[in-house]
Design an enzyme around this catalytic site. Sequence first.
Site, PDB file in Angstrom:
ATOM      1  N   GLU A  81       0.840  -1.194   0.000  1.00 64.24           N
ATOM      2  CA  GLU A  81       0.000   0.000   0.000  1.00 64.24           C
ATOM      3  C   GLU A  81       0.878   1.247   0.000  1.00 64.24           C
ATOM      4  O   GLU A  81       0.401   2.346   0.223  1.00 64.24           O
ATOM      5  CB  GLU A  81      -0.983  -0.008   1.172  1.00 64.24           C
ATOM      6  CG  GLU A  81      -0.368  -0.040   2.551  1.00 64.24           C
ATOM      7  CD  GLU A  81      -1.426  -0.057   3.645  1.00 64.24           C
ATOM      8  OE1 GLU A  81      -1.502  -1.069   4.337  1.00 64.24           O
ATOM      9  OE2 GLU A  81      -2.169   0.922   3.806  1.00 64.24           O
ATOM     10  N   CYS A 113      -3.612  -3.128   4.256  1.00 65.90           N
ATOM     11  CA  CYS A 113      -2.726  -4.182   4.788  1.00 65.90           C
ATOM     12  C   CYS A 113      -3.209  -5.581   4.421  1.00 65.90           C
ATOM     13  O   CYS A 113      -2.520  -6.565   4.670  1.00 65.90           O
ATOM     14  CB  CYS A 113      -2.635  -4.071   6.307  1.00 65.90           C
ATOM     15  SG  CYS A 113      -2.181  -2.431   6.865  1.00 65.90           S
ATOM     16  N   HIS A 235      -3.082  -9.580  12.121  1.00 62.63           N
ATOM     17  CA  HIS A 235      -2.438  -8.379  11.582  1.00 62.63           C
ATOM     18  C   HIS A 235      -2.018  -7.514  12.773  1.00 62.63           C
ATOM     19  O   HIS A 235      -2.799  -7.332  13.709  1.00 62.63           O
ATOM     20  CB  HIS A 235      -3.412  -7.624  10.672  1.00 62.63           C
ATOM     21  CG  HIS A 235      -2.912  -6.258  10.314  1.00 62.63           C
ATOM     22  ND1 HIS A 235      -1.690  -6.068   9.692  1.00 62.63           N
ATOM     23  CD2 HIS A 235      -3.423  -5.019  10.519  1.00 62.63           C
ATOM     24  CE1 HIS A 235      -1.490  -4.777   9.521  1.00 62.63           C
ATOM     25  NE2 HIS A 235      -2.529  -4.116  10.018  1.00 62.63           N
TER      26      HIS A 235
HETATM   27  N1  CAA Z   1       1.862   3.052  30.453  1.00 63.62           N
HETATM   28  C1  CAA Z   1       1.199   1.981  29.960  1.00 63.62           C
HETATM   29  N2  CAA Z   1       0.152   2.102  29.106  1.00 63.62           N
HETATM   30  C2  CAA Z   1      -0.207   3.339  28.735  1.00 63.62           C
HETATM   31  C3  CAA Z   1       0.439   4.485  29.213  1.00 63.62           C
HETATM   32  C4  CAA Z   1       1.526   4.313  30.136  1.00 63.62           C
HETATM   33  N3  CAA Z   1       2.188   5.360  30.615  1.00 63.62           N
HETATM   34  N4  CAA Z   1      -0.165   5.565  28.657  1.00 63.62           N
HETATM   35  C5  CAA Z   1      -1.149   5.111  27.854  1.00 63.62           C
HETATM   36  N5  CAA Z   1      -1.182   3.762  27.899  1.00 63.62           N
HETATM   37  C6  CAA Z   1      -2.040   2.851  27.143  1.00 63.62           C
HETATM   38  C7  CAA Z   1      -3.478   3.298  27.027  1.00 63.62           C
HETATM   39  O1  CAA Z   1      -4.232   2.971  28.179  1.00 63.62           O
HETATM   40  C8  CAA Z   1      -3.899   2.532  25.790  1.00 63.62           C
HETATM   41  O2  CAA Z   1      -4.150   1.184  26.134  1.00 63.62           O
HETATM   42  P1  CAA Z   1      -5.552   0.478  25.736  1.00 63.62           P
HETATM   43  O3  CAA Z   1      -5.689   0.633  24.248  1.00 63.62           O
HETATM   44  O4  CAA Z   1      -5.377  -0.928  26.141  1.00 63.62           O
HETATM   45  O5  CAA Z   1      -6.595   1.216  26.469  1.00 63.62           O
HETATM   46  C9  CAA Z   1      -2.647   2.525  24.939  1.00 63.62           C
HETATM   47  O6  CAA Z   1      -1.573   2.847  25.809  1.00 63.62           O
HETATM   48  C10 CAA Z   1      -2.676   3.524  23.810  1.00 63.62           C
HETATM   49  O7  CAA Z   1      -3.016   4.760  24.351  1.00 63.62           O
HETATM   50  P2  CAA Z   1      -4.017   5.739  23.561  1.00 63.62           P
HETATM   51  O8  CAA Z   1      -5.234   4.967  23.139  1.00 63.62           O
HETATM   52  O9  CAA Z   1      -4.206   6.973  24.353  1.00 63.62           O
HETATM   53  O10 CAA Z   1      -3.100   6.032  22.312  1.00 63.62           O
HETATM   54  P3  CAA Z   1      -3.268   7.072  21.141  1.00 63.62           P
HETATM   55  O11 CAA Z   1      -4.707   7.402  20.911  1.00 63.62           O
HETATM   56  O12 CAA Z   1      -2.331   8.202  21.377  1.00 63.62           O
HETATM   57  O13 CAA Z   1      -2.694   6.237  19.905  1.00 63.62           O
HETATM   58  C11 CAA Z   1      -3.376   4.671  18.221  1.00 63.62           C
HETATM   59  C12 CAA Z   1      -2.986   4.867  19.670  1.00 63.62           C
HETATM   60  C13 CAA Z   1      -4.767   5.227  17.981  1.00 63.62           C
HETATM   61  C14 CAA Z   1      -3.346   3.188  17.920  1.00 63.62           C
HETATM   62  C15 CAA Z   1      -2.353   5.415  17.312  1.00 63.62           C
HETATM   63  O14 CAA Z   1      -1.076   4.891  17.496  1.00 63.62           O
HETATM   64  C16 CAA Z   1      -2.713   5.346  15.826  1.00 63.62           C
HETATM   65  O15 CAA Z   1      -3.507   6.127  15.335  1.00 63.62           O
HETATM   66  N6  CAA Z   1      -2.084   4.397  15.075  1.00 63.62           N
HETATM   67  C17 CAA Z   1      -2.332   4.207  13.643  1.00 63.62           C
HETATM   68  C18 CAA Z   1      -3.643   3.487  13.384  1.00 63.62           C
HETATM   69  C19 CAA Z   1      -3.617   2.038  13.755  1.00 63.62           C
HETATM   70  O16 CAA Z   1      -2.578   1.421  13.888  1.00 63.62           O
HETATM   71  N7  CAA Z   1      -4.821   1.455  13.892  1.00 63.62           N
HETATM   72  C20 CAA Z   1      -4.961   0.043  14.187  1.00 63.62           C
HETATM   73  C21 CAA Z   1      -6.183  -0.583  13.537  1.00 63.62           C
HETATM   74  S1  CAA Z   1      -6.219  -0.224  11.778  1.00 63.62           S
HETATM   75  C22 CAA Z   1      -5.142  -1.384  11.084  1.00 63.62           C
HETATM   76  O17 CAA Z   1      -4.847  -2.363  11.699  1.00 63.62           O
HETATM   77  C23 CAA Z   1      -4.614  -1.118   9.720  1.00 63.62           C
HETATM   78  C24 CAA Z   1      -3.229  -0.582   9.808  1.00 63.62           C
HETATM   79  O18 CAA Z   1      -2.264  -1.336   9.743  1.00 63.62           O
HETATM   80  C25 CAA Z   1      -3.053   0.848   9.987  1.00 63.62           C
END
Ligand code: CAA
Length: 389
Positions: A81, A113, A235
Amino acid sequence: MTETYGIHDLSFATSHYVLTHQVLADETGVEVGKYHRGIGQDAMSIAAPDEDIVTMAAAAARPIIDRHGPDDIRTVLLATETSIDQSKSAGVYVSSLLGLPAATRAVELKQACYSGTAALQFALALVHLDPSQRVLVITTDIAKYELGSAGEATQGAAAVAMLVGADPALLRIERPSGLYTADIMDFWRPNYRTAALVDGQASITAYLQAVEGAWKDYTERGGRDVREFTAFCYHQPFTKMAHKGHRHLATCTGLEGSDEELRAAVVPTTHYNRVVGNSYTASMYLGLASLLDHSADLTDAPIAFFSYGSGCVAEFFGGTVVPGYRNHLRTSAHTATLQRRRPIDFARYRELHDRELPRDGGDHEIPRETAAPYRLAGLSHHRRIYESN
Ligand code: CAA
């Protein structure tokens, strides 16, 4: 004996550089536990200026050609992709770098993906039609998000090459498959952008819905009972997502087990992804490499696969590990590939992230940086020039 079809050989490559999440955390002020435990990532592969999806794909496939020769391969299916051209398949460049015969077809597939799994299924259909042929399936991607965005910690780069054929040495792929498609905008990248757009939390919900949808179709078509599987290979945009997916599957199917037991069915698939980051189409197959390379004997073990591509298309299917598979693994080469990567600091990472290839159609040499077997040597008249390293 009934003919079986599946993955005969598997090899992966990644980029020249690596950025640790500790370095990212130190610079962004994010508590590193969010990366290490929260999303389950320790490091991510970062491409050098003279690397792209073609150089990684050819590097992943080279050991397969060296071991089996090119003669039985009549098809190259390249899934990505992060395509480099709207018209020409990256598979053609790769075929040329590998020295495959002219009597070969090469095409590129796209659906986020997921398309590596489409390539695998199409390959199985081709070898079913003619079991004397083998298909080279290559998944290759460089995951890139905006600096400072939530997605930044989930970048990465890798390619996985698989030789698909009859009487496979590693994994027999089973039928049925469970399929799921929904027209959603959780993650996408318009042609004019180099970084993806993503609604992170929505993408997690979409992934979990897809687990449910693909599983439903899988069972309706007579798939295995969920309790039969020894391991679950999901994945992995970040490794915690695989655990979230598995917990969701357990809830949907009534699969019982402690948190520890549910984790144990997924952890062996996550070792490589933890330090490579998201490699989009390659991610689930990197998970398979990790599982085979890191588990005690898996002979005859049924393995579950969940492939997800945003937008979205998903597939759930099973495979069985073939007796004698350990004689065909590339565990030490895979370990060496990861250890060869050079750590970079935050300033260098930012510079590489912001770097774009010139678009003026002029002649441009690209300085040698990667130690990989192939490199992007330059541009000329809007053409990419590759060379062996
Ligand atoms: N210690 C331990 N854990 C902590 C922490 C700390 N100090 N601070 C936060 N966390 C935890 C949170 O509790 C959370 O855990 P849970 O999900 O189990 O609740 C985790 O860390 C992540 O925290 P946030 O949800 O606040 O993180 P975020 O919103 O800043 O970012 C994300 C996370 C949305 C995945 C971001 O990285 C993102 O947008 N990534 C790209 C999109 C993606 O990968 N999506 C996945 C599904 S889509 C897919 O699979 C296709 C693809 O390949 C893209």
